[in-house]
Design an enzyme around this catalytic site. Sequence first.
Site, mmCIF file in Angstrom:
data_model
loop_
_atom_site.group_PDB
_atom_site.id
_atom_site.type_symbol
_atom_site.label_atom_id
_atom_site.label_comp_id
_atom_site.label_asym_id
_atom_site.label_seq_id
_atom_site.Cartn_x
_atom_site.Cartn_y
_atom_site.Cartn_z
ATOM 1 C CD GLU A 5 -2.384 -20.258 -23.922
ATOM 2 O OE1 GLU A 5 -3.570 -20.291 -24.454
ATOM 3 O OE2 GLU A 5 -1.946 -21.890 -23.399
ATOM 4 N N GLY A 6 -0.288 -14.871 -24.393
ATOM 5 C CA GLY A 6 -0.699 -13.509 -24.583
ATOM 6 C C GLY A 6 0.695 -12.698 -25.159
#
Length: 149
Positions: A5-6
């Site tokens: 999620e980065g």
Amino acid sequence: MPIYEGTTAIQSNDLIGRKVIRNGGGTVDALVARIEETTARLRMSTHPVAQRTAERLERAVEATRRATASVLSFASAPRDAAAVSVPYLMLLGVLAGGWMHALAVAAVLAHETEGEKDAARLTLADFYGAHHLPRVHALAETVAGGEIG
């Protein structure tokens, strides 16, 4: 390790959306064409590592084409495309690693005599082709499955 999620998600979604779907796979086609030039050069050699490297890379390219076709089929299904963006990114990374090793093999074979470092480069390329490049096939299966599989 991937940061889903980065950074990894940002790069993989950019790859899928802007570099594959938006141009109908043209970017990947250009990459594959360059890889095929390298495999054609390796096919001209009778050296066993060159032959194995070319064969393995050709199979990985075919798996990449199938995976890219799957991604393109998800153009109207953004959830499917997003769900397979990280595996697709990883697939292209492994394929690029195989290509870099193929370029090393071609460079070594261009030398008049094979030195100690050359032998090590051939061994590394052969190892990568046998132990890492097959991941492309598994990742292509994951990509083909879309969000649900």
